[in-house]
Design a protein around this motif. Sequence first.
Motif, PDB file in Angstrom:
ATOM      1  N   ARG A  39       0.914  -1.296   0.062  1.00  0.00           N
ATOM      2  CA  ARG A  39       0.113   0.025  -0.050  1.00  0.00           C
ATOM      3  C   ARG A  39       1.032   1.097  -0.057  1.00  0.00           C
ATOM      4  NH1 ARG A  39      -0.130  -2.031   5.223  1.00  0.00           N
ATOM      5  NH2 ARG A  39       0.682  -0.496   6.812  1.00  0.00           N
ATOM      6  N   GLY A  41       0.558   5.075   1.489  1.00  0.00           N
ATOM      7  CA  GLY A  41      -0.245   6.187   2.216  1.00  0.00           C
ATOM      8  C   GLY A  41       0.747   7.196   2.867  1.00  0.00           C
ATOM      9  N   ASP A  42       0.747   7.399   4.027  1.00  0.00           N
ATOM     10  CA  ASP A  42       2.002   8.285   4.710  1.00  0.00           C
ATOM     11  C   ASP A  42       3.246   7.554   4.304  1.00  0.00           C
ATOM     12  OD1 ASP A  42       0.438  10.347   5.777  1.00  0.00           O
ATOM     13  OD2 ASP A  42       0.420   9.572   7.553  1.00  0.00           O
ATOM     14  N   ARG A 270      -3.800  14.256   0.060  1.00  0.00           N
ATOM     15  CA  ARG A 270      -3.618  13.284  -0.988  1.00  0.00           C
ATOM     16  C   ARG A 270      -4.748  13.640  -1.911  1.00  0.00           C
ATOM     17  NH1 ARG A 270      -1.835  12.887   3.406  1.00  0.00           N
ATOM     18  NH2 ARG A 270      -0.125  11.469   4.137  1.00  0.00           N
ATOM     19  N   ARG A 298     -13.340   4.713   3.852  1.00  0.00           N
ATOM     20  CA  ARG A 298     -11.946   4.482   3.876  1.00  0.00           C
ATOM     21  C   ARG A 298     -11.556   3.372   2.924  1.00  0.00           C
ATOM     22  NH1 ARG A 298     -11.158   1.882   9.957  1.00  0.00           N
ATOM     23  NH2 ARG A 298     -12.789   0.584   9.783  1.00  0.00           N
TER      24      ARG A 298
END
Length: 299
Positions: A39, A41-42, A270, A298
Amino acid sequence: MPPDHDSSNQPLSPDTAGTVLREVCRRTGMSAPDARLMRIGDNAVYRVGPVVVRIARSAALLPAARREVAVARWLRTRDFPAAVPLDLDQPMMVLGRVVTCWEAVEVTAPATTGQLATLLRRFHELTAPPELDLPALNPFARVDHWLASAPLDEQDLDYLRGRVHQARTDWADLDFVLPTGVVHGDANTGNAVVDGAGRPLLLDLEYAATGPREWDLLQTALFADRFGWHTEAEYRAFSDAYGYDIRRWPGYQRLADIREVLMTCWLSARADDEWAAGELRKRLRALRTGADRHDWSRR
């Protein structure tokens, strides 16, 4: 891209993260062809054989990565079930990105709300040693960075800045009732898993701090009450296992409002992603109008 290229001024993408990963593998002897992107994300998170490699979005996250590794190593000395960092000199700076490496966990299931609560209760009973030097919890530590990088028009940015200003004021006015101590900082079932031995494990310790324990109890209640991401029975299992129902605390709704604003600001950074942009428009509309949040989602 040459091996000494600094990619930190470019967006974190499969391409830029992949370049960093190949250099990490070169330095550590891991096999890059075995890597699988899990994944982004951050962090961009890769599985490389028995190792999980996390590549941070920003070099500014180096202090958080140092804290996360230090907290995980401390928890291991306390036999606390949590993510285990590799025995390397880390975090590493690789091509301008912050990188950490962890023992991979064979995940059999996400943790239940009750299992998360049991982990948090045990975590909250710990006393962090002075040398760990945990910072005071600051929910707003990254919000200015999120908004500065958000691809939004000025009207939306001004609105979010105003909401953040109000949230800071509300945070300062809250009267917490639980003891202050070590907190995870981002406690939700997405950051706890069950391993192959059936043990619940606590993950993603980069927000660890000292502060009011209510912050760690908030997300499960908020996810159930406002978003419908947990059922009432799942929330009851959480509050029963922890031994406290945050919804009965007078400051709960104001703290939930603060968390909603911060969730929206995080998403705004994002918004160059198609899904995130659509979800952000939905959240901004709800914040402005007071609309129901059950359509928030989410990924």
